[in-house]
Design a protein around this motif. Structure first.
Motif, mmCIF file in Angstrom:
data_model
loop_
_atom_site.group_PDB
_atom_site.id
_atom_site.type_symbol
_atom_site.label_atom_id
_atom_site.label_comp_id
_atom_site.label_asym_id
_atom_site.label_seq_id
_atom_site.Cartn_x
_atom_site.Cartn_y
_atom_site.Cartn_z
ATOM 1 N N HIS A 129 -9.323 2.375 1.610
ATOM 2 C CA HIS A 129 -8.980 1.054 2.134
ATOM 3 C C HIS A 129 -9.929 0.661 3.262
ATOM 4 O O HIS A 129 -10.392 -0.489 3.342
ATOM 5 N N LEU A 166 -11.043 -3.858 -2.775
ATOM 6 C CA LEU A 166 -9.609 -3.821 -2.496
ATOM 7 C C LEU A 166 -8.810 -4.434 -3.639
ATOM 8 O O LEU A 166 -7.671 -4.026 -3.899
ATOM 9 N N TRP A 176 0.850 -1.194 0.000
ATOM 10 C CA TRP A 176 0.000 0.000 0.000
ATOM 11 C C TRP A 176 0.882 1.239 0.000
ATOM 12 O O TRP A 176 1.882 1.303 0.715
#
Length: 454
Positions: free
Chosen positions: A159, A170, A149
């Motif tokens: 998220h 996601l 990430w």
């Protein structure tokens, strides 16, 4: 800190200002431009693993390396999260996918030169770092948990929010890559016609460019898994907005739609404030729970419009969003398809006639069908392959009539040669990958990275 927008000082006191923001995008045809955007995965050459932000070979170092070519960094909390140069931008997607958001250019020849210049620069930096780049609609080997990430506040908010509204959001963020083209409209009527044609034909483009048949290192049963992911990401803000085909469609109706899409965030004093799930209508009335009494600005509206993800989206231009990323030579083909269809009156008329009575429900079903079946899917008794060939003929005629020529005297229609070959064969790029996987690769996915690395 997030970069301040020039619209941050323009307070919105009535809904009409939001409509006027969209209306301000109308341009006469001689001012129409082409903006191409394409995402690609970055991977380590040694083991084909995704690349994190940190480290000497990380995404942060990659962006730093690109500043040597005159790109200006955009930073958030000390981290470089984007680059800008001459009306173009390189932006950072949630798991380190790099996206070129091209400058608005006059013709496809200019757009292709921009793409090739970008390729030269990123390949040079990638070579120094020992990483590669690849264009696919979906990450073929890494699991969701293995994807890194990026340090970007917008993605932290998304998220947290995505699992509340769908099962695949996601995956959309971390494991998908697409190509899109941004085009202009001259009036509200022109926008409506282009929007309807674009929505109707988006599944045809999805099938032609389908390029994501692998997940977690093996075939996933789809030809465009990226397209499938969008069917359960967040249906409040994605898919086929049926109202576009209603009689009251226009800038005002799109504004009403956008007001009903839940928010993600607002920016104040350079910081993102989490407003996920809250209502822009309440914000307009000074009743935003995250900031009671605050009034929106046009910058807030501009940001909010970027969080809508239908297959076709309008801001002050129109975005065609329905296709997988692919090999470098194919990146100029997607804009060629839509420029040929939408920037020539005869081609647009033909496409509008072809799709005049297609319903939103049929189009939505077709986008689901092509995700699995590609050009073999059927619509009203015809194969998508046959429809694609007809649509490509419209687009070729449009590009030939535009008569924009390069230094060698070629018009823009040659950019359609690869999708025309795909349509003629009926074999999507994904099916070719599957043939290689089952055949000469011996069910080993590793050669994919070697053969398709930019």
């Amino acid at each position: 800190m997030a970069e301040a927008s020039p619209l941050a000082d323009q307070v919105v006191t009535e809904r009409r200002q939001l409509v006027e923001y969209l209306e301000s995008g109308c341009k006469p045809p001689d001012q129409w431009r082409i903006g191409t955007e394409h995402e690609k995965f970055v991977f380590r050459l040694a083991d084909h693993r995704p690349v994190p932000y940190e480290g000497p070979d990380g995404i942060g170092a990659f962006l730093c390396g690109l500043t040597e070519y005159g790109w200006e960094p955009v930073r958030e909390h000390g981290n470089t999260i984007a680059l800008k140069r001459d009306g173009a931008a390189i932006t950072l997607e949630p798991a380190g996918q790099l996206e070129l958001s091209g400058a608005p250019l006059h013709d496809l020849h200019q757009s292709c030169r921009e793409v090739n210049e970008h390729l030269r620069e990123v390949r040079e930096v990638a070579g120094e770092l020992g990483v590669g780049l690849i264009g696919l609609g979906f990450q073929p080997t890494a699991t969701r948990e293995e994807m890194p990430w990026m340090p970007k506040a917008r993605y932290d908010i998304m998220h947290r929010y995505m699992p509340q509204v769908g099962t695949l959001g996601l995956d959309m963020m971390t494991r998908s890559c697409g190509v899109q083209v941004n085009l202009d409209f001259s009036s509200e009527a022109d926008m409506i016609r282009k929007f309807r044609v674009s929505l109707a034909l988006q599944p045809i483009a999805t099938a032609l460019f389908a390029n994501s048949p692998f997940t977690d290192g093996k075939p996933n049963g789809f030809l465009s898994y990226r397209a499938h992911v969008w069917t359960d990401t967040d249906n409040d803000r994605s898919g086929i907005p049926a109202f576009v085909f209603d009689d009251d469609m226009g800038f005002e109706r799109y504004t009403e739609y956008a007001l009903d899409v839940p928010m993600y965030f607002i920016v104040r004093d350079g910081e993102l404030i989490d407003c996920s799930g809250q209502s822009f209508r309440d914000f307009l009335d000074g009743r935003l729970p995250a900031m009671p009494g605050a009034q929106p600005t046009l910058a807030d509206w501009e940001d909010h419009l970027t969080t809508l993800f239908p297959e076709v989206r309008i801001k002050r231009f129109m975005e065609q969003r329905g296709t997988d990323s692919g090999p470098w030579g194919r990146l100029c083909a997607l804009p060629a398809l839509w420029v040929g269809l939408l920037y020539d009156e005869r081609a647009l008329d033909a496409a509008a006639q072809l799709t005049r009575d297609w319903t939103a429900a049929e189009i939505d079903q077709l986008r689901r069908d092509v995700a699995r079946e590609g050009l073999r899917a059927t619509f009203r008794g015809r194969t998508v392959q046959a429809i694609a060939q007809e649509v490509l003929a419209f687009a070729r005629g449009g590009l030939e009539r535009r008569d924009c020529r390069d230094g060698n005297g070629r018009d823009e229609s040659h950019f359609l040669e690869e999708p025309e070959a795909i349509a003629a064969s009926g074999v999507t790029p994904a099916e070719q990958l599957l043939r290689d996987y089952e055949g000469r690769w011996g069910r080993n996915i590793a050669p994919l990275f070697d053969e398709y690395c930019y």
